[in-house]
Design a protein around this motif. Structure first.
Motif, short mmCIF file in Angstrom:
data_model
loop_
_atom_site.label_atom_id
_atom_site.label_comp_id
_atom_site.label_asym_id
_atom_site.label_seq_id
_atom_site.Cartn_x
_atom_site.Cartn_y
_atom_site.Cartn_z
N GLU A 18 0.84 -1.22 0.00
CA GLU A 18 0.00 0.00 0.00
C GLU A 18 0.87 1.25 0.00
OE1 GLU A 18 -3.10 0.21 2.89
OE2 GLU A 18 -3.91 -1.75 2.35
N VAL A 19 1.95 1.24 0.75
CA VAL A 19 2.88 2.38 0.77
C VAL A 19 3.50 2.55 -0.61
CG1 VAL A 19 5.02 3.27 1.76
CG2 VAL A 19 3.35 2.11 3.24
N ARG A 20 3.88 1.42 -1.21
CA ARG A 20 4.47 1.46 -2.56
C ARG A 20 3.48 2.06 -3.56
NH1 ARG A 20 8.24 -2.04 -5.68
NH2 ARG A 20 7.62 -1.82 -7.84
N ALA A 21 2.24 1.57 -3.55
CA ALA A 21 1.24 2.06 -4.50
C ALA A 21 0.99 3.55 -4.29
CB ALA A 21 -0.05 1.26 -4.37
N ASP A 22 0.97 3.98 -3.03
CA ASP A 22 0.72 5.39 -2.71
C ASP A 22 1.85 6.28 -3.23
OD1 ASP A 22 -0.64 7.61 -1.21
OD2 ASP A 22 1.28 7.57 -0.16
N VAL A 23 3.08 5.88 -2.97
CA VAL A 23 4.21 6.74 -3.38
C VAL A 23 4.32 6.77 -4.91
CG1 VAL A 23 6.07 5.02 -3.23
CG2 VAL A 23 6.58 7.40 -2.80
#
Ligand SMILES: O=C(O)CC1=CCC(=O)O1
Length: 96
Positions: A18-23
């Motif tokens: 989720e952090v990856r997709a957000d960044v």
């Protein structure tokens, strides 16, 4: 002022998805805004690598630094900047 910029992306393999997709989504929005403003006229993928070759068109070294350090992916990037000057053999662009 034109700058050739190479960005190599090093997202940790164990980064929360989720952090990856957000960044990555925030990086896309940020880059597309700068493209619309004419400050990031070229953005190319390097074949076979999680890297890009870009050209930035900005007023100063300081402006480029500000834009690059504002990239959401900045903590995960290795960035190499090459300032560009006019080549003496360049044929002038035709008038529009
Ligand atoms: O994927 C990359 O090369 C990093 C990047 C720059 C602009 C963007 O949307 O992603």
């Amino acid at each position: 002022m034109l700058f050739h910029v190479r960005m190599d992306v090093h997202l940790p393999p164990d980064l929360d998805p989720e952090v990856r997709a957000d960044v990555v989504a925030r990086e896309k929005a940020y880059s597309q805004q700068l493209q619309r403003e004419g400050k990031w006229p070229h953005l190319w993928r390097v074949v076979g690598e999680y890297s890009n070759i870009s050209v930035f068109d900005v007023e100063s070294n300081d402006e480029l630094h500000e834009l690059l350090s504002g990239l959401p992916l900045f903590p995960y990037l290795t960035i190499r900047v090459t300032p560009l000057a006019t080549h003496p053999s360049k044929v002038p662009d035709p008038p529009r």
